[in-house]
Write an enzyme that holds these catalytic residues in place. Structure first.
Site, PDB file in Angstrom:
ATOM      1  N   CYS A  16      -2.147  33.188  10.155  1.00 53.75           N
ATOM      2  CA  CYS A  16      -1.894  33.789  11.472  1.00 53.75           C
ATOM      3  C   CYS A  16      -1.566  32.730  12.518  1.00 53.75           C
ATOM      4  CB  CYS A  16      -3.096  34.621  11.879  1.00 53.75           C
ATOM      5  SG  CYS A  16      -3.345  35.972  10.741  1.00 53.75           S
ATOM      6  N   GLU A  17      -0.468  32.085  12.344  1.00 52.66           N
ATOM      7  CA  GLU A  17       0.048  31.086  13.282  1.00 52.66           C
ATOM      8  C   GLU A  17       1.566  31.189  13.226  1.00 52.66           C
ATOM      9  OE1 GLU A  17      -1.416  28.407  15.052  1.00 52.66           O
ATOM     10  OE2 GLU A  17      -3.471  28.732  14.350  1.00 52.66           O
ATOM     11  N   GLY A  76       2.002   5.011  -0.702  1.00 55.24           N
ATOM     12  CA  GLY A  76       1.368   6.286  -1.013  1.00 55.24           C
ATOM     13  C   GLY A  76       2.446   7.255  -1.468  1.00 55.24           C
ATOM     14  N   GLU A  89       0.836  -1.224   0.000  1.00 53.54           N
ATOM     15  CA  GLU A  89       0.000   0.000   0.000  1.00 53.54           C
ATOM     16  C   GLU A  89       0.860   1.259   0.000  1.00 53.54           C
ATOM     17  OE1 GLU A  89      -1.887  -0.408   3.795  1.00 53.54           O
ATOM     18  OE2 GLU A  89      -3.319  -1.888   3.107  1.00 53.54           O
ATOM     19  N   TYR A  98       0.620  13.967   0.432  1.00 60.49           N
ATOM     20  CA  TYR A  98       0.220  14.606   1.691  1.00 60.49           C
ATOM     21  C   TYR A  98       0.354  16.126   1.619  1.00 60.49           C
ATOM     22  CZ  TYR A  98       0.626   9.753   3.067  1.00 60.49           C
ATOM     23  OH  TYR A  98       0.476   8.387   3.111  1.00 60.49           O
ATOM     24  N   TYR A 137       5.079  18.291  11.003  1.00 62.21           N
ATOM     25  CA  TYR A 137       6.160  17.321  11.274  1.00 62.21           C
ATOM     26  C   TYR A 137       7.547  17.963  11.184  1.00 62.21           C
ATOM     27  CZ  TYR A 137       2.282  14.591   9.261  1.00 62.21           C
ATOM     28  OH  TYR A 137       1.056  14.081   8.934  1.00 62.21           O
TER      29      TYR A 137
HETATM   30  N1  LLP Z   1      -1.348   1.963   4.547  1.00 65.46           N
HETATM   31  C1  LLP Z   1      -1.812   2.429   5.716  1.00 65.46           C
HETATM   32  C2  LLP Z   1      -2.657   1.565   6.540  1.00 65.46           C
HETATM   33  C3  LLP Z   1      -1.475   3.729   6.138  1.00 65.46           C
HETATM   34  O1  LLP Z   1      -1.923   4.181   7.308  1.00 65.46           O
HETATM   35  C4  LLP Z   1      -0.657   4.542   5.318  1.00 65.46           C
HETATM   36  C5  LLP Z   1      -0.303   5.903   5.724  1.00 65.46           C
HETATM   37  C6  LLP Z   1      -0.209   4.006   4.099  1.00 65.46           C
HETATM   38  C7  LLP Z   1      -0.573   2.713   3.745  1.00 65.46           C
HETATM   39  C8  LLP Z   1       0.640   4.783   3.153  1.00 65.46           C
HETATM   40  O2  LLP Z   1       1.848   5.173   3.714  1.00 65.46           O
HETATM   41  P1  LLP Z   1       2.991   5.829   2.785  1.00 65.46           P
HETATM   42  O3  LLP Z   1       3.421   4.778   1.780  1.00 65.46           O
HETATM   43  O4  LLP Z   1       2.430   7.000   2.105  1.00 65.46           O
HETATM   44  O5  LLP Z   1       4.060   6.175   3.737  1.00 65.46           O
HETATM   45  N2  LLP Z   1       0.712  12.790   6.574  1.00 65.46           N
HETATM   46  C9  LLP Z   1       1.969  12.120   6.844  1.00 65.46           C
HETATM   47  C10 LLP Z   1       1.926  10.669   6.465  1.00 65.46           C
HETATM   48  C11 LLP Z   1       0.791   9.907   7.129  1.00 65.46           C
HETATM   49  C12 LLP Z   1       0.715   8.474   6.686  1.00 65.46           C
HETATM   50  C13 LLP Z   1      -0.512   7.819   7.203  1.00 65.46           C
HETATM   51  N3  LLP Z   1      -0.685   6.452   6.797  1.00 65.46           N
HETATM   52  C14 LLP Z   1       3.087  12.875   6.131  1.00 65.46           C
HETATM   53  O6  LLP Z   1       2.818  13.863   5.460  1.00 65.46           O
HETATM   54  O7  LLP Z   1       4.240  12.521   6.263  1.00 65.46           O
END
Ligand code: LLP
Length: 447
Positions: A360-361, A292, A290, A389, A333
């Site tokens: 305004c932060e 992203g 999975e 993201y 982050y």
């Molecule tokens: N599968 C599940 C169950 C997840 O919770 C996530 C991400 C992914 C796959 C995908 O993860 P990736 O391959 O994108 O790392 N907003 C944060 C990242 C939050 C990720 C949440 N879950 C950022 O901008 O770094």
């Protein structure tokens, strides 16, 4: 952060598997499209994605993982624009969703239910019902209580629910604390030791089709060793379950593969594939991953314009028209995204610039940057690696509208989400009859 000069950047980018951002004659290009030309046509700030980069990333991953055994499901939360989803779906990619909204987006993009996995720690009854009604590939169960709800809903619908248990393997993913998900005490998954009993209980329910296990230990993993530990634990669990006579047909290995936010090469996807191969070579199972960020992160720019430059003490502070509501990662982050001027950086001055947004932060800060050209009002910049993201986490804080998204393909571009207007926002807000008047215009006149 220090910017690389053009030669260094060229050398680094040739090491990258899917970089399509470059300088030509002093102008920033994404694929064959001048970013400045797009910015002449579309008001800043806006997001801009390279179709080629996304396509390349998907193909490379599919190639390394051996597509026949492994289903790649894109984590929709990373970039949920329907055109981006359609691009990936057209390449054969499935979708990993975490809400009913993401399910509808996946459908709008043409993804078949047979390639959609439903993850997420708090699925509502309505979301579960819809997923079962459409014949979803798999629901990843996050708690015993959720298992009971899924069983009840499946029974009332007269359907069997294909479920996998999300295991919490208690592994330190060695990433930012806010995106680590596989440690004991994290809200995600079910402790490993509870799985055998739950598995047996679920297999005894006619309404449940127990297909296997899932794991996701965190995001932005640059060190791959935690994967090895988690996958070995998962493989041991499969063997233990099978030795008790349980069927384990599928393993969902999660996402999390990191990218370099500093023009580096990032983790080696071949090494990631090798870890998977080694952990599961003696286990006959369908596999799912999975990813992203890895598929879309490097493909995106957030294009912005300098509004003002002012001195705030020991550093020049540059106020740009993009803000934390557009790209939340730096304030949430402390993430640093590289900055690329739309005009070449030759003659970069020695100043360190603090780049900030108008919200305004105090936390609306992108970071401190060196090696930029002298910045004045009107200068245009792009934050790199903003394809994941970025837009998907944007908000309308300070009543700033959601900005446009653009997809570039070769020498052409298309707006794939128009910018919101204040009217779009206001139409959702209904004034109550007991208020003096019921339209915005009347209220203004009444004052
Ligand atoms: N599968 C599940 C169950 C997840 O919770 C996530 C991400 C992914 C796959 C995908 O993860 P990736 O391959 O994108 O790392 N907003 C944060 C990242 C939050 C990720 C949440 N879950 C950022 O901008 O770094």
């Amino acid at each position: 952060m220090t910017l690389l000069n053009e030669n260094e950047r060229a050398a680094r980018s040739s090491a990258l598997h899917h970089d399509s951002v470059s300088y030509e004659n002093g102008q920033l290009f994404i694929e064959e499209m001048s970013v400045g030309k797009i910015a002449d046509a579309i008001p800043t700030p806006f997001y801009c994605y390279s179709a080629f980069t996304i396509t390349n990333a998907y193909r490379l991953l599919a190639d390394k993982l051996g597509a026949s055994r492994t289903l790649i499901c894109f984590a929709v939360k990373a970039n949920s624009n329907v055109s981006v989803l359609r691009l990936l779906s057209g390449l054969g990619c499935g979708m990993d969703i975490v809400s009913g909204g993401e399910l509808e987006r996946a459908f709008a993009a043409g993804a078949p239910p047979s390639k959609i996995v439903f993850s997420g720690v708090g699925k509502t009854r309505a979301e579960i019902s819809r997923a079962l009604e459409v014949g979803i590939h798999q629901i990843n169960v996050e708690s015993p209580a959720e298992l009971d709800v899924i069983r009840d809903i499946a029974r009332s619908l007269g359907r069997r629910a294909p479920i996998a248990f999300r295991v919490n393997p208690d592994v330190d993913a060695k990433t930012h604390a806010k995106i680590s998900t596989g440690k004991k005490g994290d809200k995600f998954g079910i402790p490993l030791e509870e799985i055998p009993e739950l598995y047996a209980r679920a297999e005894a329910s006619a309404e449940l089709d127990v297909v296997g296990l899932a794991v996701h230990i965190g995001s932005q993993l640059l060190d791959l060793s935690p994967y090895r530990v988690a996958y070995e634990r998962l493989a041991d669990l499969v063997k233990a379950l099978r030795s008790c006579g349980h069927l384990v047909r599928r393993l969902d290995l999660g996402g999390g593969l990191g990218i370099s936010y500093d023009f580096g090469a990032g983790p080696d996807v071949g090494a990631y594939a090798k870890i998977i191969e080694e952990a599961f070579n003696d286990i006959d199972c369908e596999l799912t991953v999975e990813p992203g960020r890895w598929l879309v992160g490097p493909a995106g720019l957030l294009v912005t314009e300098v509004l003002y430059v002012k001195n705030t003490g020991n550093m020049a502070t540059v106020i740009v028209d993009a803000a934390m509501n557009d790209l939340m990662r730096p304030s949430l982050y402390s993430a640093i995204h590289p900055v690329l001027p739309l005009q070449d950086i030759n003659g970069g001055d020695s100043s360190t610039y603090q780049l900030v947004g108008p919200v305004c932060e105090t936390s609306d800060v992108f970071g401190n940057y060196e090696g930029l050209p002298k910045l004045r009002a009107g200068a245009r910049l792009a934050f790199g690696c903003a394809g994941a993201y970025g837009a998907s986490m944007a908000s309308t804080y300070n009543s700033r509208d959601l900005i446009a998204e653009v997809l570039v393909d070769g020498a052409r571009f298309r707006v794939i989400r128009r910018r919101q207007t204040i009217e779009d926002l206001l139409t959702l807000e209904v004034e109550r009859p007991w208020q003096a008047s019921n339209t915005y215009a009347d209220a203004a006149t009444a004052l």
